[in-house]
Design an enzyme around this catalytic site. Structure first.
Site, PDB file in Angstrom:
ATOM      1  N   ARG A   1       0.821  -1.211   0.000  1.00 22.42           N
ATOM      2  CA  ARG A   1       0.000   0.000   0.000  1.00 22.42           C
ATOM      3  C   ARG A   1       0.860   1.268   0.000  1.00 22.42           C
ATOM      4  O   ARG A   1       0.588   2.234  -0.699  1.00 22.42           O
ATOM      5  CB  ARG A   1      -0.911  -0.032   1.233  1.00 22.42           C
TER       6      ARG A   1
ATOM      7  N   ASP B   1     -20.639   8.263  -3.960  1.00 23.75           N
ATOM      8  CA  ASP B   1     -21.173   7.465  -2.847  1.00 23.75           C
ATOM      9  C   ASP B   1     -22.663   7.760  -2.643  1.00 23.75           C
ATOM     10  O   ASP B   1     -23.460   6.860  -2.374  1.00 23.75           O
ATOM     11  CB  ASP B   1     -20.365   7.748  -1.564  1.00 23.75           C
TER      12      ASP B   1
ATOM     13  N   ARG C   1     -24.679   6.091  -5.358  1.00 25.60           N
ATOM     14  CA  ARG C   1     -24.847   4.654  -5.061  1.00 25.60           C
ATOM     15  C   ARG C   1     -25.961   4.454  -4.040  1.00 25.60           C
ATOM     16  O   ARG C   1     -26.827   3.588  -4.208  1.00 25.60           O
ATOM     17  CB  ARG C   1     -23.531   4.075  -4.527  1.00 25.60           C
TER      18      ARG C   1
ATOM     19  N   HIS D   1     -13.492   8.909   1.581  1.00 25.55           N
ATOM     20  CA  HIS D   1     -13.920   7.891   0.616  1.00 25.55           C
ATOM     21  C   HIS D   1     -13.275   6.570   1.007  1.00 25.55           C
ATOM     22  O   HIS D   1     -12.194   6.243   0.592  1.00 25.55           O
ATOM     23  CB  HIS D   1     -13.452   8.329  -0.776  1.00 25.55           C
TER      24      HIS D   1
END
Ligand code: TXD
Length: 310
Positions: free
Chosen positions: A87, A147, A150, A174
């Site tokens: 990551r 978001d 959705r 997010h």
């Protein structure tokens, strides 16, 4: 005609370009490092013009300076995680990409509004803001629009009503800690709390939080792009047309919602010049606690990238 430049002509960037062109909103310039690809996609979109009845200019380039004098710059450029890449390594690579683009925007389009899309969204918006040196009004992150869309789609599917009647609000960073707000989500003015059981609301909120992962699992290669590209286009349109749209965006908070020095999704008025004002909703204690937790996650990311920037 206003000009919107999109860095990254991949799935999200190209979809955003097509939506902007379809609606005749602005001339669009697509920029990517892959040779020929932005030029090819630009030409392809232009050739849809006679069929869809639009006539804006759509161009492609591999030269960052092509963003010259843009009114809005949407940044979708970035790398996806590859096998074996951790990551932090991905964070370092995307920070470098976004920093290089922010520098080019500062030099070539010093009056532009930047709409960030690259993940991790809130942290990359911080990078763009830091490196561009732009005032906070002109650097906004796209996540809440997606978001919320959705959440709206799930509510409409659950109730069997038209999506156009459904409004919803999702705040926070997010990620898994985003904050869907059922209290501010309605069907034609009626709170969803009147229309659904608490269990159903919880189920739809959870599905929204995991909305990105649900699509990644289905696609197997790559992530969502139709709704993300359209969400980015909606933000660019609000700015270019000075629509004063009220929508959630990731902005640099300076005490609003009790949060300071962090990028986090909150409702804003978006129009010419970018974020005109932050809408301060009165959250209850549970909602506030979720927002603080979400902002804390972003803050950790901001500290991590600070190392790459110095
Ligand atoms: O809600 C949100 N903010 C998001 C964010 C919703 C969906 C996707 N989200 C993120 O957007 C996603 O995690 C990625 O970080 C970006 C772009 O997603 P996309 O699906 O469009 O990825 P692609 O198709 O891989 O496109 C990325 C493009 C690709 O064409 C690369 O060649 C290009 O970025 N790229 C560059 N362009 C210009 N300059 C540089 N340095 C560069 N590096 C890569």
């Amino acid at each position: 005609m206003p000009k919107v430049t999109i860095f990254g002509a991949g799935n999200v960037g190209a979809t955003c370009a097509h939506v902007l062109a379809q609606r005749d909103i602005a001339d669009v310039c697509l920029i990517d490092i892959v040779e020929g690809m932005p030029q090819g996609k630009a030409l392809d979109i232009r050739q849809a013009g006679p069929l869809q009845d639009f006539g804006v200019e759509v161009t492609g380039s591999n030269d960052y300076a092509a963003c010259k004098d843009s009114d809005v710059v949407v940044v979708t450029a970035g790398l996806a995680r590859k096998p074996g890449m951790d990551r932090m390594e991905l964070l370092g690579k995307n920070t470098n990409i976004v920093a290089g683009i922010a520098k080019a925007i500062r030099e070539n389009a010093p009056g532009a509004v930047i709409v960030m899309v690259t993940n991790p969204l809130d942290v990359m918006t911080y990078v763009a803001w830091k490196v561009s040196g732009f005032p906070r009004e002109r650097v906004v992150g796209m996540a809440g629009v997606l978001d919320s869309a959705r959440f709206r789609a799930f509510i409409a599917m659950e109730l069997g009503v038209s999506v156009v009647d459904v409004s919803a609000m999702v705040l926070g960073g997010h990620g898994d800690t985003m904050v869907p707000l059922p209290r501010f989500s309605t069907v034609n003015g009626v709170s969803i709390k009147e229309l659904m059981s608490p269990e159903a609301i919880q189920r739809l909120s959870d599905r929204t939080r995991k909305g990105g992962a649900e699509i990644v699992n289905l696609l197997k290669t790559g992530s969502a792009f139709y709704a993300p590209g359209t969400s980015s286009a909606q933000m660019a349109e609000a700015i270019v047309k000075d629509r004063n749209h009220v929508l959630p965006a990731s902005v640099w908070l300076q005490g609003e919602y009790g949060l300071r020095d962090v990028f986090c999704g909150v409702p804003v008025v978006l129009g010419k010049g970018g974020m005109k004002r932050i809408v301060d909703l009165r959250l209850d204690d549970a909602e506030k606690a979720m927002l603080v937790k979400s902002a804390d996650d972003v803050r950790k990311g901001q500290t991590e990238v600070a190392g790459f920037l110095s």
